[in-house]
Design a protein around this motif. Structure first.
Motif, PDB file in Angstrom:
ATOM      1  N   GLY A 179       0.823  -1.187   0.000  1.00 53.49           N
ATOM      2  CA  GLY A 179       0.000   0.000   0.000  1.00 53.49           C
ATOM      3  C   GLY A 179       0.871   1.255   0.000  1.00 53.49           C
ATOM      4  N   LEU A 180       0.259   2.396  -0.285  1.00 56.24           N
ATOM      5  CA  LEU A 180       0.972   3.675  -0.302  1.00 56.24           C
ATOM      6  C   LEU A 180       0.319   4.640   0.680  1.00 56.24           C
ATOM      7  N   ARG A 181       1.146   5.358   1.423  1.00 51.40           N
ATOM      8  CA  ARG A 181       0.672   6.325   2.412  1.00 51.40           C
ATOM      9  C   ARG A 181       1.086   7.728   1.960  1.00 51.40           C
ATOM     10  N   LEU A 182       0.104   8.547   1.606  1.00 50.83           N
ATOM     11  CA  LEU A 182       0.363   9.906   1.130  1.00 50.83           C
ATOM     12  C   LEU A 182       0.125  10.887   2.279  1.00 50.83           C
ATOM     13  N   ASP A 183       1.161  11.636   2.619  1.00 58.94           N
ATOM     14  CA  ASP A 183       1.058  12.639   3.681  1.00 58.94           C
ATOM     15  C   ASP A 183       0.954  14.017   3.034  1.00 58.94           C
ATOM     16  N   PHE A 184      -0.154  14.714   3.277  1.00 58.73           N
ATOM     17  CA  PHE A 184      -0.412  16.015   2.642  1.00 58.73           C
ATOM     18  C   PHE A 184      -0.054  17.165   3.583  1.00 58.73           C
ATOM     19  N   PHE A 185       0.449  18.228   2.972  1.00 56.79           N
ATOM     20  CA  PHE A 185       0.594  19.511   3.669  1.00 56.79           C
ATOM     21  C   PHE A 185      -0.265  20.495   2.889  1.00 56.79           C
ATOM     22  N   GLY A 186      -1.470  20.734   3.375  1.00 58.08           N
ATOM     23  CA  GLY A 186      -2.438  21.508   2.597  1.00 58.08           C
ATOM     24  C   GLY A 186      -2.863  20.705   1.383  1.00 58.08           C
ATOM     25  N   ASP A 187      -2.680  21.289   0.187  1.00 56.14           N
ATOM     26  CA  ASP A 187      -3.033  20.606  -1.060  1.00 56.14           C
ATOM     27  C   ASP A 187      -1.809  20.012  -1.753  1.00 56.14           C
ATOM     28  N   GLU A 188      -0.712  19.901  -1.039  1.00 54.98           N
ATOM     29  CA  GLU A 188       0.511  19.369  -1.637  1.00 54.98           C
ATOM     30  C   GLU A 188       0.860  18.011  -1.029  1.00 54.98           C
ATOM     31  N   ILE A 189       1.237  17.061  -1.898  1.00 54.15           N
ATOM     32  CA  ILE A 189       1.704  15.761  -1.409  1.00 54.15           C
ATOM     33  C   ILE A 189       3.117  15.963  -0.863  1.00 54.15           C
ATOM     34  N   GLU A 190       3.251  15.890   0.445  1.00 57.07           N
ATOM     35  CA  GLU A 190       4.552  16.145   1.058  1.00 57.07           C
ATOM     36  C   GLU A 190       5.456  14.918   0.974  1.00 57.07           C
ATOM     37  N   THR A 191       4.933  13.736   1.337  1.00 61.16           N
ATOM     38  CA  THR A 191       5.716  12.496   1.260  1.00 61.16           C
ATOM     39  C   THR A 191       4.820  11.356   0.779  1.00 61.16           C
ATOM     40  N   VAL A 192       5.452  10.375   0.161  1.00 58.71           N
ATOM     41  CA  VAL A 192       4.786   9.128  -0.205  1.00 58.71           C
ATOM     42  C   VAL A 192       5.643   7.987   0.335  1.00 58.71           C
ATOM     43  N   ARG A 193       5.038   7.113   1.120  1.00 53.55           N
ATOM     44  CA  ARG A 193       5.760   5.987   1.692  1.00 53.55           C
ATOM     45  C   ARG A 193       4.956   4.703   1.492  1.00 53.55           C
ATOM     46  N   SER A 194       5.650   3.612   1.301  1.00 51.45           N
ATOM     47  CA  SER A 194       4.981   2.318   1.206  1.00 51.45           C
ATOM     48  C   SER A 194       4.676   1.806   2.604  1.00 51.45           C
ATOM     49  N   PHE A 195       3.643   0.961   2.703  1.00 47.66           N
ATOM     50  CA  PHE A 195       3.334   0.353   4.000  1.00 47.66           C
ATOM     51  C   PHE A 195       2.800  -1.054   3.783  1.00 47.66           C
ATOM     52  N   ASP A 196       2.962  -1.880   4.801  1.00 52.91           N
ATOM     53  CA  ASP A 196       2.494  -3.261   4.765  1.00 52.91           C
ATOM     54  C   ASP A 196       1.020  -3.279   5.160  1.00 52.91           C
ATOM     55  N   PRO A 197       0.117  -3.708   4.272  1.00 57.69           N
ATOM     56  CA  PRO A 197      -1.309  -3.696   4.622  1.00 57.69           C
ATOM     57  C   PRO A 197      -1.679  -4.686   5.724  1.00 57.69           C
ATOM     58  N   VAL A 198      -0.778  -5.619   6.036  1.00 57.85           N
ATOM     59  CA  VAL A 198      -1.074  -6.596   7.088  1.00 57.85           C
ATOM     60  C   VAL A 198      -0.956  -5.951   8.466  1.00 57.85           C
ATOM     61  N   ASP A 199       0.196  -5.308   8.747  1.00 51.87           N
ATOM     62  CA  ASP A 199       0.390  -4.696  10.068  1.00 51.87           C
ATOM     63  C   ASP A 199       0.356  -3.169  10.033  1.00 51.87           C
ATOM     64  N   GLN A 200       0.154  -2.585   8.819  1.00 49.52           N
ATOM     65  CA  GLN A 200       0.011  -1.133   8.634  1.00 49.52           C
ATOM     66  C   GLN A 200       1.291  -0.351   8.913  1.00 49.52           C
ATOM     67  N   ARG A 201       2.411  -1.030   9.040  1.00 48.86           N
ATOM     68  CA  ARG A 201       3.663  -0.336   9.337  1.00 48.86           C
ATOM     69  C   ARG A 201       4.272   0.284   8.076  1.00 48.86           C
ATOM     70  N   THR A 202       4.747   1.517   8.211  1.00 44.08           N
ATOM     71  CA  THR A 202       5.419   2.200   7.110  1.00 44.08           C
ATOM     72  C   THR A 202       6.748   1.508   6.826  1.00 44.08           C
TER      73      THR A 202
END
Length: 462
Positions: A179-202
């Motif tokens: 899975g992908l975790r998108l962290d927004f700062f306002g309307d801007e994608i600040e970071t994109v990180r992968s995560f394990d959908p089983v344990d939700q860990r980045t």
């Protein structure tokens, strides 16, 4: 001319006899390596597709395997295909749009091949590329995800799902392993990180990613407008009260709406249009019967819906089968238009149209199991006979733990020298010295070729 070269140069379909199921992944891997563009294997069902996909890369680690399944629901069903099935299908179609960068094996089921799909242009049109630093409002992104078939959940576990928690958007694009975790700062994608959908860990940062639709039935403005117009044209003005028409008009997804896909799109095309020319086609011997069964099922399900509509008007308005599926004539024409070679486990005399590989299924120890005899003693005797025949011996287990247990049992029953190997090349090198190579390989059944014998846990233990 080698067997592989003869297959590549053949202008007419060949019967590749003496090819048991366990030998197919090795043969297909070699054919994909030699093919000028890509090799395409047509499997009779999902289980056969999965078996080849799991094992082929073990024989050729550099091989790119693309799987394209059919919808995992019945024709004219009230259910939609699962998110995983639809996402994998679209990811496969997208992968076909790019020129192969190395050996490529495309594995499709006959159900997938008989079903029409979006055009290659439409697939390219729907792909979005996002990366940190790009500006897009979370509300705009969620609207796009919803229109493209993604389902909002509290926690993302599977392909085609997304979740929103404040300024964080989790999503699982089709074709992605994580899975992908998108962290927004306002309307801007600040970071994109992968995560394990089983344990939700980045897990790790991601530079950019491709966002594919999660469904072939899209709810963008143009698709909704097209659907409304065609639904009225097809079923009449009185059909505007149908729940499906009302839901799509409101921009809401309704379970089973994919079965009206031809009304959403300008046109649909056969899967052959995505595969392109210069592909090497191979089909399992069971595909002929599977195709006939599938075509008959489509006709039967359609006839049942038509009959039900007559007794209960407006309950379910089925489209003509030819709008979503190939018919018998189109399927026959597709076979005649290109050489599609057939694999068969049975041996046949060689001729201009038959190429026999001389490979048999692995020794089956069912008789020993039925008599409650010690299977491992029988395996040790079989190994000794293979050594005398100067064959390389490889034994496959499903996991490292199973391999370790099997090694101890075979040692206890005096099966001779045993050594673990972690690749096909290493296994052949070990086996060439007379030592049995023990490998981890997801293969149900092995094979006995003229110079190598591969035996699996299932062959021995059932």
């Amino acid at each position: 001319m080698t067997d592989i070269q003869r297959i590549l140069k053949a202008k007419q379909p060949l019967t590749l006899s003496g090819v048991p199921a366990g030998f197919q992944p090795w043969l297909l891997a070699d054919l994909a390596r030699a093919a000028p563009k890509r090799a395409v294997y047509i499997a009779p069902d999902d289980l056969a597709m999965q078996a080849v996909a799991d094992a082929a890369t073990w024989f050729a680690p550099e091989l790119q395997v693309i799987r394209i399944p059919a919808w995992d629901c019945l024709p004219y069903d009230r259910a939609s295909p699962s998110l995983r099935s639809a996402s994998e299908r679209l990811a496969g179609l997208h992968a076909l749009a790019a020129a192969p960068r190395g050996p490529q094996l495309v594995i499709v089921t006959i159900g997938a091949l008989l079903q029409r799909t979006l055009t290659p242009f439409r697939i390219r049109q729907l792909v979005a590329h996002l990366a940190p630093g790009e500006r897009i409002a979370i509300t705009k992104l969620t609207e796009q995800l919803q229109a493209n078939g993604y389902v909002r959940t509290d926690t993302v576990h599977d392909a085609g799902e997304y979740a929103v928690r404040g300024g964080i958007v989790d999503l699982f694009p089709g074709g992605a392993e994580l899975g992908l975790r998108l962290d927004f700062f306002g309307d801007e994608i600040e970071t994109v990180r992968s995560f394990d959908p089983v344990d939700q860990r980045t897990i790790a940062p991601v530079g950019s990613f491709t966002l594919l639709p999660a469904s072939e039935a899209l709810l963008d403005a143009e698709s909704i407008k097209r659907f409304r117009s065609r639904y009225r044209e097809t079923f009449g003005a009185t059909a505007t009260g149908d729940p499906l028409y009302q839901a799509v008009s409101d921009g809401r997804r309704l379970t089973g709406m994919e079965h009206w896909l031809p009304l959403f799109e300008e046109r649909l095309v056969p899967l052959f249009d995505h595969i392109g020319g210069d592909a090497l086609y191979i089909r399992d011997a069971g595909v002929t019967g599977a195709a006939q069964s599938r075509l008959e099922a489509i006709r039967d399900y359609h006839a049942n819906r038509v009959q039900a509509k007559g007794s209960d008007p407006g309950s379910y308005r089925p489209l003509d089968p030819a709008t979503l599926y190939l018919d018998d004539a189109e399927w026959s024409g597709a076979i005649a238009a290109r050489p599609i070679h057939i694999t068969s486990p049975f041996h046949e005399p060689e001729s201009e149209t038959v190429l026999d590989f001389g490979v048999d299924a692995a020794r089956d120890f069912a008789p020993e199991r039925a008599q409650n005899a010690n299977v491992y003693d029988a395996v040790a005797v079989h190994i000794d006979n293979l050594r005398k025949a100067k064959k390389k011996i490889i034994i496959a287990s499903y996991s490292p733990g199973a391999r370790e247990r099997l090694s101890g049992l075979l040692t206890d029953h005096k099966a001779g020298a045993l050594t673990t190997a972690d690749s096909w090349q290493e296994a052949q090198g070990v086996a060439a010295s007379g030592t049995v190579a023990l490998v981890v390989l997801p293969l149900d059944h092995g094979f006995a070729a003229p110079d190598v014998a591969l035996l699996t846990e299932q062959d021995m233990l059932g």
